[in-house]
Design a protein around this motif. Structure first.
Motif, mmCIF file in Angstrom:
data_model
loop_
_atom_site.group_PDB
_atom_site.id
_atom_site.type_symbol
_atom_site.label_atom_id
_atom_site.label_comp_id
_atom_site.label_asym_id
_atom_site.label_seq_id
_atom_site.Cartn_x
_atom_site.Cartn_y
_atom_site.Cartn_z
ATOM 1 N N ILE A 27 14.065 -38.929 13.448
ATOM 2 C CA ILE A 27 13.954 -39.584 12.544
ATOM 3 C C ILE A 27 14.934 -39.471 11.350
ATOM 4 O O ILE A 27 13.128 -38.684 11.066
ATOM 5 C CB ILE A 27 13.266 -40.701 12.439
ATOM 6 N N GLU A 28 16.201 -39.558 10.608
ATOM 7 C CA GLU A 28 16.163 -38.748 9.269
ATOM 8 C C GLU A 28 16.709 -40.396 8.250
ATOM 9 O O GLU A 28 17.238 -41.416 9.274
ATOM 10 C CB GLU A 28 16.918 -38.083 8.990
ATOM 11 N N HIS A 29 16.476 -40.244 7.383
ATOM 12 C CA HIS A 29 17.390 -41.397 6.456
ATOM 13 C C HIS A 29 18.302 -40.737 6.613
ATOM 14 O O HIS A 29 18.791 -39.861 5.757
ATOM 15 C CB HIS A 29 16.587 -40.847 4.784
ATOM 16 N N TYR A 35 17.435 -47.775 8.983
ATOM 17 C CA TYR A 35 17.234 -49.112 8.138
ATOM 18 C C TYR A 35 18.160 -49.212 9.102
ATOM 19 O O TYR A 35 19.373 -49.166 9.454
ATOM 20 C CB TYR A 35 17.796 -49.443 6.992
ATOM 21 N N GLY A 36 17.751 -50.436 9.587
ATOM 22 C CA GLY A 36 19.086 -51.009 11.310
ATOM 23 C C GLY A 36 18.828 -50.102 12.328
ATOM 24 O O GLY A 36 19.430 -50.754 13.888
ATOM 25 N N VAL A 64 7.642 -40.761 24.454
ATOM 26 C CA VAL A 64 8.942 -39.658 23.652
ATOM 27 C C VAL A 64 7.173 -38.824 22.509
ATOM 28 O O VAL A 64 5.997 -39.712 22.222
ATOM 29 C CB VAL A 64 9.195 -40.064 21.991
ATOM 30 N N PRO A 65 6.683 -37.953 22.257
ATOM 31 C CA PRO A 65 5.079 -37.260 22.399
ATOM 32 C C PRO A 65 5.197 -36.301 20.725
ATOM 33 O O PRO A 65 4.363 -36.475 20.092
ATOM 34 C CB PRO A 65 5.155 -35.973 22.963
ATOM 35 N N ILE A 66 6.828 -36.616 20.429
ATOM 36 C CA ILE A 66 6.199 -36.712 18.592
ATOM 37 C C ILE A 66 7.647 -36.759 17.875
ATOM 38 O O ILE A 66 8.747 -36.405 18.891
ATOM 39 C CB ILE A 66 5.731 -34.671 18.316
ATOM 40 N N VAL A 67 8.048 -37.161 16.280
ATOM 41 C CA VAL A 67 9.058 -37.274 15.992
ATOM 42 C C VAL A 67 9.044 -36.494 14.684
ATOM 43 O O VAL A 67 8.278 -37.305 13.912
ATOM 44 C CB VAL A 67 9.857 -38.835 15.822
ATOM 45 N N ARG A 68 10.287 -35.632 14.890
ATOM 46 C CA ARG A 68 10.625 -34.998 13.514
ATOM 47 C C ARG A 68 10.760 -35.899 12.038
ATOM 48 O O ARG A 68 11.931 -36.947 12.365
ATOM 49 C CB ARG A 68 11.048 -33.953 13.381
ATOM 50 N N TYR A 69 10.689 -35.718 10.869
ATOM 51 C CA TYR A 69 11.119 -36.798 10.083
ATOM 52 C C TYR A 69 10.640 -36.036 8.927
ATOM 53 O O TYR A 69 9.214 -35.126 8.378
ATOM 54 C CB TYR A 69 10.073 -38.304 10.447
ATOM 55 N N PRO A 70 10.884 -36.827 7.519
ATOM 56 C CA PRO A 70 12.154 -37.503 7.073
ATOM 57 C C PRO A 70 13.742 -36.608 7.569
ATOM 58 O O PRO A 70 14.304 -37.177 6.452
ATOM 59 C CB PRO A 70 11.511 -38.047 5.828
ATOM 60 N N GLY A 71 13.681 -35.733 7.426
ATOM 61 C CA GLY A 71 14.872 -34.609 8.151
ATOM 62 C C GLY A 71 14.100 -33.109 7.737
ATOM 63 O O GLY A 71 13.063 -33.335 8.375
ATOM 64 N N GLY A 72 15.681 -33.060 8.430
ATOM 65 C CA GLY A 72 16.972 -32.778 8.425
ATOM 66 C C GLY A 72 17.318 -32.998 7.023
ATOM 67 O O GLY A 72 16.684 -32.521 5.691
ATOM 68 N N ASN A 73 18.976 -32.812 6.515
ATOM 69 C CA ASN A 73 19.508 -32.513 4.940
ATOM 70 C C ASN A 73 18.737 -33.158 4.329
ATOM 71 O O ASN A 73 18.448 -32.745 2.860
ATOM 72 C CB ASN A 73 20.664 -32.486 5.020
ATOM 73 N N PHE A 74 18.866 -34.613 4.504
ATOM 74 C CA PHE A 74 17.499 -35.348 3.719
ATOM 75 C C PHE A 74 16.640 -34.802 2.713
ATOM 76 O O PHE A 74 16.676 -35.219 1.601
ATOM 77 C CB PHE A 74 17.275 -37.189 3.979
ATOM 78 N N VAL A 75 15.616 -33.818 3.668
ATOM 79 C CA VAL A 75 13.938 -33.464 2.953
ATOM 80 C C VAL A 75 14.885 -32.804 1.959
ATOM 81 O O VAL A 75 13.049 -33.032 0.971
ATOM 82 C CB VAL A 75 13.326 -33.435 4.061
ATOM 83 N N CYS A 347 13.369 -31.352 19.383
ATOM 84 C CA CYS A 347 13.917 -32.925 19.007
ATOM 85 C C CYS A 347 14.756 -33.100 19.561
ATOM 86 O O CYS A 347 16.544 -31.561 18.581
ATOM 87 C CB CYS A 347 13.432 -33.001 17.598
ATOM 88 N N ILE A 348 15.324 -33.533 20.416
ATOM 89 C CA ILE A 348 17.003 -34.357 20.553
ATOM 90 C C ILE A 348 17.079 -35.084 18.801
ATOM 91 O O ILE A 348 16.547 -35.254 18.981
ATOM 92 C CB ILE A 348 17.090 -35.052 21.715
ATOM 93 N N ALA A 349 18.218 -34.694 18.540
ATOM 94 C CA ALA A 349 18.881 -35.094 17.471
ATOM 95 C C ALA A 349 19.510 -36.040 17.989
ATOM 96 O O ALA A 349 21.089 -36.013 17.466
ATOM 97 C CB ALA A 349 19.005 -34.157 15.741
ATOM 98 N N GLN A 350 18.972 -37.720 17.236
ATOM 99 C CA GLN A 350 18.316 -37.959 16.971
ATOM 100 C C GLN A 350 17.507 -38.589 18.329
ATOM 101 O O GLN A 350 18.577 -38.671 19.324
ATOM 102 C CB GLN A 350 18.137 -38.264 15.425
#
Length: 502
Positions: A27-29, A35-36, A64-75, A347-350
């Motif tokens: 999950i990336e911003h 949002y949505g 889903v056992p693990i979720v990458r956050y907040p990015g991605g290029n955003f980070v 991680c399947i993105a996204q």
């Protein structure tokens, strides 16, 4: 039906144990992922925190056992401090990676709350683009230290008395990419990754750390980047990352379905590079792989070019997936499982809306895309030990690949449940293929079910108005033969899950 394929597996010949985190997501911003996607406070099915309960249920269905956050290029341009504390004091920022406005309605603590509701863990990324070791150690202290220090007490002040205890951390994102804020050379990145890892481990010695590999197999830096980064940070990290997306821009389905052959090669090259550095350092430590971005991505490229900048959560990267895409995702999952000895996270993105298995409309429905199904089947049924797959299959050539097997297959043995699950894709676009499964040392079994995902129209997709146009059925033909082997027919262009009770 003249074509035949066969899979032989033996319980004593094991590739490796499946680390459940191989079925992770992201999950990336970005766009409507947050949002949505996972969050929409005015939605009829929003909970008390604004998280969409309909989306949560679909996420839980994937286990889903693990979720990458907040990015991605955003980070690479993100200040994590913007996303904690009172909402009315959080700044709005220009988000340069995707040219949007980030309102910071959701931040670190809210994401951790969402993870608990989704029965998943977090894989946190730190900003090594515009920031560095200082901010990374502060975030880790905020997250994992009990109390009695500035950052841990700030977390308590924000309403979270107990530490979040996040154990998996990514050291930046795609740092060799010229599109990345604060992009670096391999030496620059290897040094900052090493120093960041050092201070993070001083804060919490129990964490695992992922170093950035090349952004894709086609990067001119690959695989020298991996060799240099690991040479500088080998003793400080546990994983090297891989990213790869596939698309069918040329409308060449046979070549598109063969892309996972290239993925196999990519994985093996990274393993070889990591093992070269291990040999060079005379180290007993093995670096494993985190394939923390993978998927099909191409449908939305043109529409994304037309978006006006500086919106909040515009519809970016909203690929609508087809039956054809689901087959490629199935083949990619098989590629990951075939190297389960070294690919320990993926991680399947996204996860939602942004090149995702789950789609939503703002204020409306949530539904499963075609790629939801192979991902769900692998996650739910693909736990245990991967058996060495001896596959014989007729082969063909495509524009970019030679000797492509029509049948991709792998088997997972779940000893606790006394089950073997076979995942198989028939890439042939016109013919069914007879498929024999020889379980050898397992003795007689019985077929629990043969799930098939197929559609005569390879461009068929699911939408909010027609969410079940492409769905799996359990009318597959797998059956026991007189000789105790399993015989099945793999229909043309199909994803198959054959579950056997031992």
């Amino acid at each position: 039906m003249s074509k035949q394929a066969k899979l032989i597996v033996d319980k004593d010949f094991v590739v490796g144990e499946v680390d459940k985190r191989i079925y992770g997501s992201f999950i990336e911003h970005l766009g409507r992922a947050v949002y949505g996607g996972i969050y929409e406070k005015d939605h009829p099915q929003a909970d008390e925190q604004g998280f969409r309960s309909d989306v949560l249920e679909l996420v839980k269905g994937l286990d889903v056992p693990i979720v990458r956050y907040p990015g991605g290029n955003f980070v690479s341009g993100y200040n994590w401090e913007d996303g904690v504390g009172p909402l009315d004091q959080r700044p709005r920022r220009l988000e340069l990676a995707w040219r949007t406005i980030e309102p910071n309605w959701i931040g670190f603590n809210e994401f951790m709350d969402w993870c608990r509701k989704a029965n998943t863990d977090a894989m946190m990324a730190v900003n090594l683009g515009t920031r560095g070791p200082d901010e990374a150690r502060n975030l880790l202290e905020y997250s994992n230290h009990p109390s009695g220090t500035y950052w841990s007490d700030l977390r308590v002040q924000h309403g979270y008395k107990d530490p979040h205890n996040v154990k998996t951390w990514c050291l930046g994102n795609e740092m060799d990419g010229p599109w990345q804020i604060g992009a670096k050379t391999a030496v620059e990145y290897g040094r900052i990754a090493s120093e960041t890892a050092k201070v993070m481990r001083w804060v919490d010695p129990t964490i695992e750390l992922v170093a950035c590999g090349s952004s894709a197999i086609g990067m001119p830096t690959f695989p020298d980047w991996e060799a240099t980064v690991l040479d500088l940070a080998y003793n400080d990290v546990d994983y090297i990352s891989l990213h790869q997306y596939y698309g069918n821009r040329e409308k060449d389905t046979a070549n598109f379905l063969a892309q996972s052959v290239g993925m196999d090669s990519f994985i093996n090259t990274v393993i070889s590079t990591a093992d070269f550095v291990q040999a060079k350092k005379r180290s007993k430590k093995k670096i494993n792989l985190s394939f923390d971005e993978w998927n099909v991505w191409f449908h939305s490229n043109e529409s994304d070019k037309k978006l006006d900048p500086w919106q909040i959560a515009p519809p970016q990267l909203e690929d609508i997936y087809t039956q054809e895409d689901a087959l490629v995702v199935g083949c990619m999952l098989i590629s990951l499982l075939k190297r389960a000895d070294r690919v320990k996270m993926a991680c399947i993105a996204q996860l939602v809306n942004v090149i995702a298995p789950i789609m939503t409309t703002n204020g409306g429905a949530a539904w499963k895309q075609t790629i939801y199904y192979p991902y769900m089947h692998a996650s739910v049924f693909g736990r245990g030990e991967v058996l060495v797959p001896l596959v014989s299959s007729p082969k063909h050539d495509t524009k970019d690949f030679t000797d492509v097997p029509y049948v991709e297959a792998v088997a997972v043995h779940n000893e606790e449940k006394q089950e073997v699950t076979v995942f198989a894709v028939n890439r042939h676009l016109e013919e069914s293929i007879s498929f024999d499964i020889d379980l050898r040392s397992f003795g007689q079994g019985r077929i629990l079910e043969h799930i098939v995902l197929e559609n005569d129209d390879l461009s068929a997709s699911n939408t909010g108005d027609a969410p079940n146009r492409v769905t799996p059925h359990t009318n597959g033909s797998a059956a026991l033969s007189d000789k105790g082997q399993i015989q099945a027919v793999l229909n043309k262009a199909s994803w198959n899950v054959i579950r056997i009770k031992l």
